[in-house]
Scaffold this motif. Structure first.
Motif, short mmCIF file in Angstrom:
data_model
loop_
_atom_site.label_atom_id
_atom_site.label_comp_id
_atom_site.label_asym_id
_atom_site.label_seq_id
_atom_site.Cartn_x
_atom_site.Cartn_y
_atom_site.Cartn_z
N ARG A 18 0.83 -1.21 0.00
CA ARG A 18 0.00 0.00 0.00
C ARG A 18 0.86 1.26 0.00
NH1 ARG A 18 -2.81 -2.30 4.26
NH2 ARG A 18 -2.11 -0.59 5.61
N LEU A 23 -0.99 4.68 -1.32
CA LEU A 23 -2.32 4.78 -0.71
C LEU A 23 -2.25 5.17 0.76
CD1 LEU A 23 -4.31 1.71 -2.10
CD2 LEU A 23 -4.53 4.12 -2.73
N LEU A 26 -5.45 2.41 5.28
CA LEU A 26 -6.86 2.31 4.87
C LEU A 26 -7.70 2.65 6.08
CD1 LEU A 26 -6.74 -0.91 2.67
CD2 LEU A 26 -6.25 1.48 2.05
N ALA A 39 -8.67 5.37 1.44
CA ALA A 39 -7.22 5.44 1.47
C ALA A 39 -6.78 6.74 2.11
CB ALA A 39 -6.66 5.33 0.05
N VAL A 176 -6.70 -0.23 -7.96
CA VAL A 176 -5.42 0.06 -7.33
C VAL A 176 -4.88 -1.18 -6.61
CG1 VAL A 176 -4.18 1.53 -5.71
CG2 VAL A 176 -6.04 2.47 -7.09
N GLU A 191 -13.98 -1.43 -5.04
CA GLU A 191 -12.99 -0.36 -4.96
C GLU A 191 -13.39 0.73 -5.95
OE1 GLU A 191 -8.54 0.05 -6.59
OE2 GLU A 191 -8.79 -1.62 -5.18
N THR A 226 -10.59 4.86 -3.05
CA THR A 226 -9.16 5.07 -3.30
C THR A 226 -8.84 6.49 -3.75
OG1 THR A 226 -9.37 4.28 -5.59
CG2 THR A 226 -8.80 2.65 -3.90
#
Length: 232
Positions: A18, A23, A26, A39, A176, A191, A226
């Motif tokens: 990630r 990103l 989360l 994200a 992503v 997503e 995202t």
């Protein structure tokens, strides 16, 4: 070979991926029943935009659990691998400002802007905002430049993808962390990117309802935002 620390190693590998993709963490949107995450990169972009006009220039910004040592509660909806559990969040940020106004007043204005944007534009449950002055500016800051967003957009496919893409406020499905729609035993994860004029949590809730209704068997549904795309 399976060892006792394999889950920890897997979580560390997921976090590293990630971070490499940019990103960040989360972060949970809403409460446990909302089954939605965003994200850190997407949330930070919205918060930076909200800070414009506060008299401060944000530097490093970090969003994490307010109590990182608290054990996670029950999760009625499974989240993306390595996602933070639902619970209160904390924003930590450095900022620069001029000395023409008391720095405490600038910090208060910035804090209010961040808290308001987190709640009203995203749906993040932020309990704490920790700010520190990192530099003094000679002139009042101008509008911050907004970097372009790379969506990694994907075409909607299948009942779940088409249902999600049709929800107002969904800019695009994204890929992503893999396929835009991940399916498992009785669960679907979607997503996507949301439009800035829509609260991210509200869009995620609508997507969850639409996907659950469109997929046979009424699976549980989770959403990962995202990116948040602002109008130009």
């Amino acid at each position: 070979m399976t060892t006792a620390d394999s889950p920890r190693r897997a979580e560390g590998w997921t976090a590293a991926v990630r971070q490499r993709l940019g990103l960040g963490r989360l972060l949970p949107l809403g409460g446990p029943a909302d089954g939605s995450w965003i994200a850190e990169r997407a949330a930070a972009a919205v918060l930076r935009d909200a800070s414009s006009g506060s008299g401060a220039v944000l530097g490093v910004l970090r969003i994490d659990s307010a109590d990182a040592d608290a054990p996670p509660g029950p999760a009625p909806v499974p989240g993306p691998p390595g996602a933070l559990p639902h619970g209160p969040l904390r924003i930590e940020a450095g900022f620069s400002a001029t000395a023409g106004r008391p720095l405490t007043a600038t910090a208060d204005t910035l804090r209010e802007a961040l808290l308001s944007a987190a709640a009203r534009r995203l749906g993040l449950a932020v309990d704490e905002v920790d700010l520190r002055v990192t530099d003094l500016l000679e002139e009042e800051p101008g509008p911050a430049a907004v970097p372009p967003v790379d969506l990694h957009a994907a075409e909607p496919e299948g009942a779940a993808g088409k249902a999600a893409a049709g929800v107002p406020g969904v800019v695009a499905l994204t890929r992503v962390l893999g396929s835009p729609v991940q399916t498992g035993s009785g669960h679907v994860r979607v997503e996507l990117a949301t439009a800035g004029e829509h609260r991210a949590l509200d869009v995620a809730r609508e997507v969850r309802g639409a996907v659950a209704a469109a997929v046979e068997g009424g699976p549980t549904v989770s959403v990962l935002v995202t990116a948040v795309v602002e109008e130009k």
